[in-house]
Design an enzyme around this catalytic site. Structure first.
Site, PDB file in Angstrom:
ATOM      1  N   GLY A 127      45.359  31.792  45.355  1.00  0.00           N
ATOM      2  CA  GLY A 127      45.108  32.000  47.148  1.00  0.00           C
ATOM      3  C   GLY A 127      46.156  33.017  47.024  1.00  0.00           C
ATOM      4  O   GLY A 127      46.835  33.093  48.233  1.00  0.00           O
ATOM      5  N   GLU A 244      49.813  37.259  34.812  1.00  0.00           N
ATOM      6  CA  GLU A 244      48.605  37.340  34.934  1.00  0.00           C
ATOM      7  C   GLU A 244      47.871  38.678  33.033  1.00  0.00           C
ATOM      8  O   GLU A 244      47.096  38.379  32.923  1.00  0.00           O
ATOM      9  CB  GLU A 244      47.813  37.993  36.141  1.00  0.00           C
ATOM     10  CG  GLU A 244      46.450  37.508  35.944  1.00  0.00           C
ATOM     11  CD  GLU A 244      46.350  37.789  37.795  1.00  0.00           C
ATOM     12  OE1 GLU A 244      47.177  37.854  38.534  1.00  0.00           O
ATOM     13  OE2 GLU A 244      44.915  38.494  38.323  1.00  0.00           O
ATOM     14  N   ASN A 389      42.535  49.730  38.211  1.00  0.00           N
ATOM     15  CA  ASN A 389      42.880  51.219  37.281  1.00  0.00           C
ATOM     16  C   ASN A 389      44.098  51.827  37.647  1.00  0.00           C
ATOM     17  O   ASN A 389      44.583  52.332  37.366  1.00  0.00           O
ATOM     18  CB  ASN A 389      41.623  51.662  36.944  1.00  0.00           C
ATOM     19  CG  ASN A 389      40.869  51.329  36.206  1.00  0.00           C
ATOM     20  OD1 ASN A 389      41.495  49.244  35.411  1.00  0.00           O
ATOM     21  ND2 ASN A 389      39.693  51.264  35.316  1.00  0.00           N
ATOM     22  N   GLU A 390      43.204  52.070  38.931  1.00  0.00           N
ATOM     23  CA  GLU A 390      44.505  53.636  40.474  1.00  0.00           C
ATOM     24  C   GLU A 390      45.777  52.310  40.274  1.00  0.00           C
ATOM     25  O   GLU A 390      46.513  53.607  39.972  1.00  0.00           O
ATOM     26  CB  GLU A 390      43.488  53.659  41.752  1.00  0.00           C
ATOM     27  CG  GLU A 390      42.414  54.161  41.517  1.00  0.00           C
ATOM     28  CD  GLU A 390      41.337  53.020  41.549  1.00  0.00           C
ATOM     29  OE1 GLU A 390      40.871  51.976  41.142  1.00  0.00           O
ATOM     30  OE2 GLU A 390      39.776  53.755  40.824  1.00  0.00           O
TER      31      GLU A 390
HETATM   32  C1  FAD Z   1      35.389  39.134  40.630  1.00  0.00           C
HETATM   33  C2  FAD Z   1      36.501  39.504  41.295  1.00  0.00           C
HETATM   34  C3  FAD Z   1      38.086  38.204  41.466  1.00  0.00           C
HETATM   35  C4  FAD Z   1      39.399  37.796  42.085  1.00  0.00           C
HETATM   36  N1  FAD Z   1      40.039  37.261  42.330  1.00  0.00           N
HETATM   37  C5  FAD Z   1      40.705  36.970  42.432  1.00  0.00           C
HETATM   38  C6  FAD Z   1      41.424  35.324  42.866  1.00  0.00           C
HETATM   39  O1  FAD Z   1      41.314  34.642  41.659  1.00  0.00           O
HETATM   40  N2  FAD Z   1      42.921  35.284  43.375  1.00  0.00           N
HETATM   41  C7  FAD Z   1      42.669  37.105  44.279  1.00  0.00           C
HETATM   42  O2  FAD Z   1      43.406  36.193  44.769  1.00  0.00           O
HETATM   43  N3  FAD Z   1      42.597  37.614  44.259  1.00  0.00           N
HETATM   44  C8  FAD Z   1      41.437  38.083  43.683  1.00  0.00           C
HETATM   45  N4  FAD Z   1      40.558  39.239  43.623  1.00  0.00           N
HETATM   46  C9  FAD Z   1      41.121  40.268  44.308  1.00  0.00           C
HETATM   47  C10 FAD Z   1      41.365  41.465  43.438  1.00  0.00           C
HETATM   48  O3  FAD Z   1      43.099  41.401  43.021  1.00  0.00           O
HETATM   49  C11 FAD Z   1      41.360  42.801  44.477  1.00  0.00           C
HETATM   50  O4  FAD Z   1      40.306  42.741  44.419  1.00  0.00           O
HETATM   51  C12 FAD Z   1      42.245  43.362  44.363  1.00  0.00           C
HETATM   52  O5  FAD Z   1      43.657  43.746  44.006  1.00  0.00           O
HETATM   53  C13 FAD Z   1      41.828  44.458  44.226  1.00  0.00           C
HETATM   54  O6  FAD Z   1      42.328  44.557  46.540  1.00  0.00           O
HETATM   55  P1  FAD Z   1      41.193  45.692  47.464  1.00  0.00           P
HETATM   56  O7  FAD Z   1      39.579  44.604  47.269  1.00  0.00           O
HETATM   57  O8  FAD Z   1      42.101  45.090  48.268  1.00  0.00           O
HETATM   58  O9  FAD Z   1      41.036  46.639  47.407  1.00  0.00           O
HETATM   59  P2  FAD Z   1      41.778  48.039  47.831  1.00  0.00           P
HETATM   60  O10 FAD Z   1      43.211  47.375  47.541  1.00  0.00           O
HETATM   61  O11 FAD Z   1      42.073  47.792  49.202  1.00  0.00           O
HETATM   62  O12 FAD Z   1      41.813  49.402  47.272  1.00  0.00           O
HETATM   63  C14 FAD Z   1      40.342  49.701  47.810  1.00  0.00           C
HETATM   64  C15 FAD Z   1      39.587  50.857  46.271  1.00  0.00           C
HETATM   65  O13 FAD Z   1      41.259  51.852  47.134  1.00  0.00           O
HETATM   66  C16 FAD Z   1      42.201  51.585  45.567  1.00  0.00           C
HETATM   67  N5  FAD Z   1      43.667  51.910  45.778  1.00  0.00           N
HETATM   68  C17 FAD Z   1      44.519  51.182  47.026  1.00  0.00           C
HETATM   69  N6  FAD Z   1      45.832  50.828  47.033  1.00  0.00           N
HETATM   70  C18 FAD Z   1      46.057  51.962  46.359  1.00  0.00           C
HETATM   71  C19 FAD Z   1      46.715  53.193  45.917  1.00  0.00           C
HETATM   72  N7  FAD Z   1      48.631  52.598  46.748  1.00  0.00           N
HETATM   73  N8  FAD Z   1      46.736  54.319  45.049  1.00  0.00           N
HETATM   74  C20 FAD Z   1      45.809  54.992  44.650  1.00  0.00           C
HETATM   75  N9  FAD Z   1      45.051  54.240  44.833  1.00  0.00           N
HETATM   76  C21 FAD Z   1      44.748  52.825  45.418  1.00  0.00           C
HETATM   77  C22 FAD Z   1      42.230  50.727  44.561  1.00  0.00           C
HETATM   78  O14 FAD Z   1      41.920  51.179  43.851  1.00  0.00           O
HETATM   79  C23 FAD Z   1      40.842  50.673  44.654  1.00  0.00           C
HETATM   80  O15 FAD Z   1      39.551  51.616  44.413  1.00  0.00           O
HETATM   81  C24 FAD Z   1      39.709  39.006  42.479  1.00  0.00           C
HETATM   82  C25 FAD Z   1      38.748  40.461  42.799  1.00  0.00           C
HETATM   83  C26 FAD Z   1      37.760  40.290  42.144  1.00  0.00           C
HETATM   84  C27 FAD Z   1      36.949  41.394  42.211  1.00  0.00           C
END
Ligand code: FAD
Length: 403
Positions: A127, A244, A389-390
């Site tokens: 979480g 991780e 990736n970013e």
């Molecule tokens: C299938 C799946 C399973 C997951 N399982 C878990 C889980 O079990 N527990 C958990 O806690 N989380 C989990 N996650 C969450 C995952 O860690 C987040 O989705 C991830 O860290 C990206 O965060 P976000 O989705 O809020 O996107 P955001 O952080 O909002 O990013 C949106 C876009 O903006 C870009 N971006 C954001 N900040 C920057 C920056 N500083 N510079 C350049 N580009 C940027 C990102 O690369 C992305 O393309 C899971 C995600 C997926 C898809």
């Protein structure tokens, strides 16, 4: 690559391969070979088989029940599981929570939770992420306010993988809203059966619903279930996220998928010839295999170097493994779907007409093709979870290239 390992490591690999061949249930192996994900019961049963052999917790020190393997041995283990193919021990229990409790937990927490995590008697979920906190995890808004010997937790977690199977969640919460974002976070262990906690599935593009939203509405958590000091959870989160990323390149898995692609391309015929005779396809498979091999060499180099780092120190070069590993997994999934061609498309049957020639309806998608489109669609997630990736590119720019 195998021929280049030392005789000891070659013998180690042979021992693993022999054990897996003798103990992995045949039906599970076959489903995974076709590309279906392992189910809950499969994962539990297989982890218990590994645990009985002492192999479910490869990175734990022997004092806590681990096998005492080196980093290279752990990679060989993952490689052999992928080759079989067999499920890996549940990462939330083994790669994430276990090392955290070993490094930061109290003896009571260690005794209570570690053996159950190893045997998958408890299923843990992670979480961390929230609707407004993913890449910027320190922006998390779920709060925990102290009330006597309990915290009262209020907020929401998001993307919580397999929370529907979990009976425990390790969770980041904000215990000091006035402090700097990273300074006011604590790490709690939360019983999923607690009053006020609810789980809502998120339907994904591949048709699955194995990620969830978790709502926490005045959930009471004993202070004794905080790991580490209050407001020091960020340090633990960084340690956990470093672990991780270990093994995240998934080299073995990509190689197994490429072997499957070769096999299918040998069976499927087009214009009277097996697809594998098509020079363009052969080139594509060969190019991917070369890149997988390059990634494997890079991974071995980094793992060997990591053994010389001070404990707890992460190598920013691990971001290369995450980046390239995600890309190659995505390309392998795309290759398999292309090989399946129209047969990989699970198009809902048209209720008014016969399905167009050559395109299978959902009820007629052959078993060998059915998992390939969902796997391709899910593969988009590889470049998101575990740090996008970013974000990996930014880490490399800053910490490796000094930009
Ligand atoms: C299938 C799946 C399973 C997951 N399982 C878990 C889980 O079990 N527990 C958990 O806690 N989380 C989990 N996650 C969450 C995952 O860690 C987040 O989705 C991830 O860290 C990206 O965060 P976000 O989705 O809020 O996107 P955001 O952080 O909002 O990013 C949106 C876009 O903006 C870009 N971006 C954001 N900040 C920057 C920056 N500083 N510079 C350049 N580009 C940027 C990102 O690369 C992305 O393309 C899971 C995600 C997926 C898809």
């Amino acid at each position: 690559m195998e021929r280049d390992f030392t005789p000891e490591l070659a013998a180690f690999r042979a021992e693993l391969r022999h054990f897996i061949a003798a103990h992995l249930p045949a039906d599970l192996r076959e489903r995974m070979r076709l590309g279906h994900p392992a189910g809950r019961e499969d994962i539990i049963a297989w982890q218990r088989i590994l645990n009985a052999r002492g192999w479910a917790t490869p990175s734990w020190p022997p004092a806590f029940g681990g096998p005492g393997w080196s980093g290279v041995q752990r990679l060989i283990f993952l490689d052999e599981l992928a080759r079989a193919p067999a499920p890996e021990p549940l990462a939330f229990n083994v790669t994430m929570l276990g090392p955290v409790l070993i490094a930061f937990g109290t003896p009571e927490q260690q005794q209570r939770f570690l053996p159950r995590a190893a045997n998958l008697d408890d299923w843990w979920c992670q979480g961390f992420s929230e609707p407004g906190a993913g890449s910027d995890l320190a922006a998390l808004a779920t709060t925990a306010r102290r009330q006597g010997d309990h915290y009262v937790v209020q907020g929401q977690k998001c993307w919580t993988t397999l929370a529907q199977h979990a009976n425990w969640m390790f969770c980041l919460v904000r215990t000091d809203p006035a402090a700097k974002p990273q300074a006011g976070i604590s790490f709690l262990l939360i019983d999923m059966a607690s009053p006020g906690l609810s789980v809502r599935p998120i339907r994904l593009i591949d048709g699955s619903a194995h990620v969830n939203e978790v709502f926490l509405d005045e959930v009471r958590v004993p202070v004794a279930l905080r790991v580490g000091a209050e407001n020091r959870g960020w340090e633990i989160a960084k340690f956990l996220l470093g672990n991780e990323r270990a093994g995240i390149a998934r080299v073995g898995r990509t190689r197994e998928r490429l072997a499957r692609a070769r096999e299918l391309a040998g069976e499927i015929r087009q214009g009277g010839h097996p697809l594998i005779e098509d020079p363009v396809l052969r080139h594509r498979i060969a190019a991917l295999e070369v890149e997988v091999q390059a990634l494997e060499i890079t991974q071995l180099r980094l793992v060997s170097a990591a053994e010389r780092l001070p404990p707890g120190e992460a190598d920013p070069m691990a971001s290369v493994l995450k980046l390239k590993g995600a890309e190659l997994q995505q390309r392998a999934a795309e290759l398999l779907l292309d090989i399946a061609g129209p047969q990989g498309l699970a198009i809902a049957p048209d209720p008014f007409a016969n399905a167009p020639d050559g395109i299978a309806g959902a009820d007629t998608v052959p078993d060998w093709a059915a998992p390939l489109a969902p796997a391709y669609l899910f593969s988009r997630a590889y470049s998101i979870y575990g740090g996008t990736n970013e974000i990996q590119k930014s880490i490399l720019a800053r910490s490796v290239l000094g930009l």
